[in-house]
Design a protein around this motif. Structure first.
Motif, mmCIF file in Angstrom:
data_model
loop_
_atom_site.group_PDB
_atom_site.id
_atom_site.type_symbol
_atom_site.label_atom_id
_atom_site.label_comp_id
_atom_site.label_asym_id
_atom_site.label_seq_id
_atom_site.Cartn_x
_atom_site.Cartn_y
_atom_site.Cartn_z
ATOM 1 N N UNK A 130 0.848 -1.186 0.000
ATOM 2 C CA UNK A 130 0.000 0.000 0.000
ATOM 3 C C UNK A 130 0.884 1.236 0.000
ATOM 4 N N UNK A 131 0.577 2.175 -0.871
ATOM 5 C CA UNK A 131 1.383 3.383 -0.996
ATOM 6 C C UNK A 131 0.486 4.542 -1.397
ATOM 7 N N UNK A 132 0.979 5.746 -1.200
ATOM 8 C CA UNK A 132 0.288 6.975 -1.580
ATOM 9 C C UNK A 132 0.813 7.425 -2.937
ATOM 10 N N UNK A 133 -0.089 7.841 -3.813
ATOM 11 C CA UNK A 133 0.299 8.417 -5.101
ATOM 12 C C UNK A 133 0.128 9.928 -5.043
ATOM 13 N N UNK A 134 1.123 10.646 -5.515
ATOM 14 C CA UNK A 134 1.044 12.112 -5.579
ATOM 15 C C UNK A 134 1.484 12.557 -6.969
ATOM 16 N N UNK A 135 0.533 13.016 -7.767
ATOM 17 C CA UNK A 135 0.862 13.580 -9.074
ATOM 18 C C UNK A 135 0.998 15.083 -8.958
ATOM 19 N N UNK A 136 2.058 15.638 -9.533
ATOM 20 C CA UNK A 136 2.267 17.082 -9.488
ATOM 21 C C UNK A 136 1.857 17.664 -10.828
ATOM 22 N N UNK A 137 0.921 18.590 -10.811
ATOM 23 C CA UNK A 137 0.407 19.171 -12.047
ATOM 24 C C UNK A 137 1.417 20.135 -12.655
ATOM 25 N N UNK A 138 1.067 20.653 -13.807
ATOM 26 C CA UNK A 138 1.825 21.766 -14.363
ATOM 27 C C UNK A 138 1.438 23.035 -13.605
ATOM 28 N N UNK A 139 2.252 24.070 -13.719
ATOM 29 C CA UNK A 139 1.989 25.303 -12.996
ATOM 30 C C UNK A 139 0.635 25.874 -13.409
ATOM 31 N N UNK A 140 -0.089 26.358 -12.428
ATOM 32 C CA UNK A 140 -1.421 26.892 -12.658
ATOM 33 C C UNK A 140 -1.376 28.036 -13.663
ATOM 34 N N UNK A 141 -2.267 27.969 -14.662
ATOM 35 C CA UNK A 141 -2.348 29.030 -15.650
ATOM 36 C C UNK A 141 -1.356 28.917 -16.790
ATOM 37 N N UNK A 142 -0.561 27.846 -16.816
ATOM 38 C CA UNK A 142 0.429 27.666 -17.862
ATOM 39 C C UNK A 142 0.108 26.441 -18.709
ATOM 40 N N UNK A 143 0.485 26.499 -19.975
ATOM 41 C CA UNK A 143 0.376 25.319 -20.826
ATOM 42 C C UNK A 143 1.347 24.262 -20.336
ATOM 43 N N UNK A 144 0.966 22.992 -20.477
ATOM 44 C CA UNK A 144 1.805 21.916 -19.985
ATOM 45 C C UNK A 144 3.195 21.926 -20.576
ATOM 46 N N UNK A 145 3.298 22.157 -21.901
ATOM 47 C CA UNK A 145 4.610 22.120 -22.538
ATOM 48 C C UNK A 145 5.507 23.243 -22.026
ATOM 49 N N UNK A 146 4.936 24.392 -21.701
ATOM 50 C CA UNK A 146 5.735 25.498 -21.175
ATOM 51 C C UNK A 146 6.199 25.206 -19.757
ATOM 52 N N UNK A 147 5.293 24.700 -18.929
ATOM 53 C CA UNK A 147 5.608 24.427 -17.527
ATOM 54 C C UNK A 147 6.680 23.348 -17.405
#
Length: 297
Positions: free
Chosen positions: A101-118
């Protein structure tokens, strides 16, 4: 009219009654939600940017007998893609004892930025000399050191404080630029995480500068207390197709082994027939079979 034809007509009518309203009114239905998952937003004091954390808790996390239990944590860059993939991959194995059993933590791209830029900024350690390197070359690069500080000093303490993450079991997961970032962490601050699963790592970036980072680390360090799992697809090349990413991974893993770093365990695999777009699920599964092997593997 035969009975068979009549049945076909009736069946077609029923299907039209069921399917058409669903398509026409699909927006009225609730979205599917990943069980035991939540979204928390964290604003970095150092970066001045906000990121969402996609968190999935393990089975029975809130049960009374587990109130004092601490759990290994998977920290996944490119969270928009990697978190969903990891949630699906780990669901059955964690429920059936195949994985711990483990915890998953996904980190998003910076708020308000396109994914490729972040990701171009946060996951790369240097600025490309060739502005044609990669699909994100026109964006800002070279922010990996600051992004690492954000993960190490803000995200990880938050998860350990709020969700009982185990400080001795921190697994950094990265794909593509995320794999490049993980390699950078490994050869600059290896104790920031205890384990690394790095797939399709973009070791070609900035004229293979990651090999220079490793050489610099080796010049003054004999210890690297970490486990690292590399996976690459057999068909992978860099965006310009002039570099064989399989050869890059093989050479990087061999270089790490040749140093005889104290505490380092390295495994590297080539996924048959896999491409840059299909390696991650397979590589992540294989890495977790090593790092999170459960009581019923």
């Amino acid at each position: 009219m035969t009975r068979r034809l009549l049945n076909l007509i009736v069946f077609s009518f029923i299907c039209s009654c069921w399917i058409s309203p669903t398509i026409a009114n699909e927006n009225i239905w609730p979205a599917y939600e990943i069980p035991r998952s939540i979204v928390r937003t964290i604003t970095s004091e150092n970066l001045g940017r906000s990121y969402d954390l996609y968190i999935k808790l393990p089975p029975n996390f809130h049960d009374e007998e587990n109130k004092a239990r601490r759990y290994p944590v998977l920290y996944l860059n490119d969270g928009t893609y990697c978190f969903q993939t990891a949630a699906g991959i780990t669901h059955m194995p964690m429920n059936s004892g195949g994985f711990e059993h483990a915890i998953l933590v996904g980190i998003s791209y910076a708020e308000g930025e396109a994914g490729v830029a972040s990701r171009s900024r946060d996951l790369t350690p240097t600025i490309p000399k060739n502005l044609n390197e990669g699909h994100g070359a026109k964006y800002e690069h070279g922010g990996a050191a600051e992004y690492l500080a954000f993960l190490r000093d803000e995200v990880v303490p938050f998860v350990e404080r709020e969700y009982r993450g185990d400080a001795s079991r921190k697994i950094l997961v990265g794909q593509s630029y995320g794999g490049l970032f993980g390699a950078y962490v490994l050869v600059t601050d290896p104790t920031a995480f205890t384990d690394y699963i790095l797939t399709s790592a973009s070791l070609w970036h900035t004229e293979s500068v990651m090999f220079d980072f490793e050489k610099k680390f080796a010049s003054s360090n004999t210890k690297m207390p970490a486990r690292v799992y590399f996976a690459i697809g057999e068909m992978e090349t860099n965006p310009g197709r002039e570099r064989n990413m399989v050869e890059d991974q093989t050479r990087f893993a061999a270089t790490l082994r040749s140093r005889n770093y104290e505490g380092l365990e390295v495994r590297d695999v080539i996924i048959p027939s896999a491409t840059h777009k299909t390696t991650f699920p397979i590589g992540l599964t294989k890495g977790l079979m090593w790092m999170l092997e459960g009581p019923n593997p």
